[in-house]
Design an enzyme around this catalytic site. Structure first.
Site, PDB file in Angstrom:
ATOM      1  N   CYS A  60       0.822  -1.203   0.000  1.00  0.00           N
ATOM      2  CA  CYS A  60       0.000   0.000   0.000  1.00  0.00           C
ATOM      3  C   CYS A  60       0.866   1.267   0.000  1.00  0.00           C
ATOM      4  CB  CYS A  60      -0.895   0.021   1.230  1.00  0.00           C
ATOM      5  SG  CYS A  60      -2.204  -1.217   1.211  1.00  0.00           S
ATOM      6  N   GLU A  62       0.523   3.914   1.826  1.00  0.00           N
ATOM      7  CA  GLU A  62       0.839   4.364   3.183  1.00  0.00           C
ATOM      8  C   GLU A  62       2.113   3.683   3.694  1.00  0.00           C
ATOM      9  OE1 GLU A  62      -2.122   3.262   2.054  1.00  0.00           O
ATOM     10  OE2 GLU A  62      -3.782   3.998   3.282  1.00  0.00           O
ATOM     11  N   CYS A 102      -6.812   0.894   4.302  1.00  0.00           N
ATOM     12  CA  CYS A 102      -7.327  -0.473   4.424  1.00  0.00           C
ATOM     13  C   CYS A 102      -7.066  -0.984   5.842  1.00  0.00           C
ATOM     14  CB  CYS A 102      -6.681  -1.382   3.380  1.00  0.00           C
ATOM     15  SG  CYS A 102      -4.978  -1.848   3.751  1.00  0.00           S
ATOM     16  N   CYS A 105      -3.353  -1.380   6.771  1.00  0.00           N
ATOM     17  CA  CYS A 105      -2.694  -0.092   7.003  1.00  0.00           C
ATOM     18  C   CYS A 105      -3.125   0.513   8.331  1.00  0.00           C
ATOM     19  CB  CYS A 105      -2.964   0.878   5.864  1.00  0.00           C
ATOM     20  SG  CYS A 105      -1.973   0.513   4.402  1.00  0.00           S
TER      21      CYS A 105
HETATM   22 ZN   LIG Z   1      -3.459  -0.379   2.933  1.00  0.00          ZN
END
Ligand SMILES: [Zn+2]
Length: 145
Positions: A60, A62, A102, A105
């Site tokens: 991801c 992040e 998500c 994360c």
């Molecule tokens: Zn994520």
């Protein structure tokens, strides 16, 4: 959301940094999410998601931003973080917009700064919420407290 707060000028700058990162690196189906975080010492780091042919290797945006911050500064915490999604080319009526982190994360953000605040979608204007609001009953390896 329990306690959303309005965006500050600094929050808008963070969203702009996330938008700039995905605008620069967008590739349909590969890089669609940009993120930006501000560390406790006030530095901004950006990232884009790394999609992968082998899906479980995808990372991801992040996490990429956090990795860049950690390499440069070590454990400097996360004061604010935001992610934005670039629409696909065929979605001409959509714009780059703030998205929620998500579940994975959320865990990651909490692990690196339990007092982090996250910019999330909130109708027309995004809002700022504590990561703990987004992650009730966080996973724990130890005994339940
Ligand atoms: Zn994520």
């Amino acid at each position: 959301m329990k306690s959303p707060t309005k965006l500050s000028k600094a929050d808008k700058e963070l969203i702009a940094a996330a938008i700039a990162s995905i605008k620069q690196r967008y590739r349909n189906d590969w890089q669609e999410v940009g993120a930006a975080l501000r560390t406790r010492s006030g530095k901004i780091f950006t990232g884009v998601n790394l999609d992968a042919y082998l899906g479980r290797m995808a990372v991801c945006a992040e996490a990429v931003a956090l990795g860049r911050a950690f390499v440069d500064l070590g454990d400097d915490g996360i004061e604010r973080i935001v992610a934005v999604r670039h629409p696909p080319p065929e979605a001409k009526d959509q714009t780059i917009a703030v998205v929620s982190p998500c579940g994975a994360c959320r865990e990651l953000i909490f692990d690196y700064d339990p007092k982090a605040r996250v910019i999330v979608p909130n109708g027309r204007t995004p809002a700022v919420v504590p990561i703990s609001d987004l992650l009730p009953n966080k996973y724990s390896r130890g005994a339940e407290r």
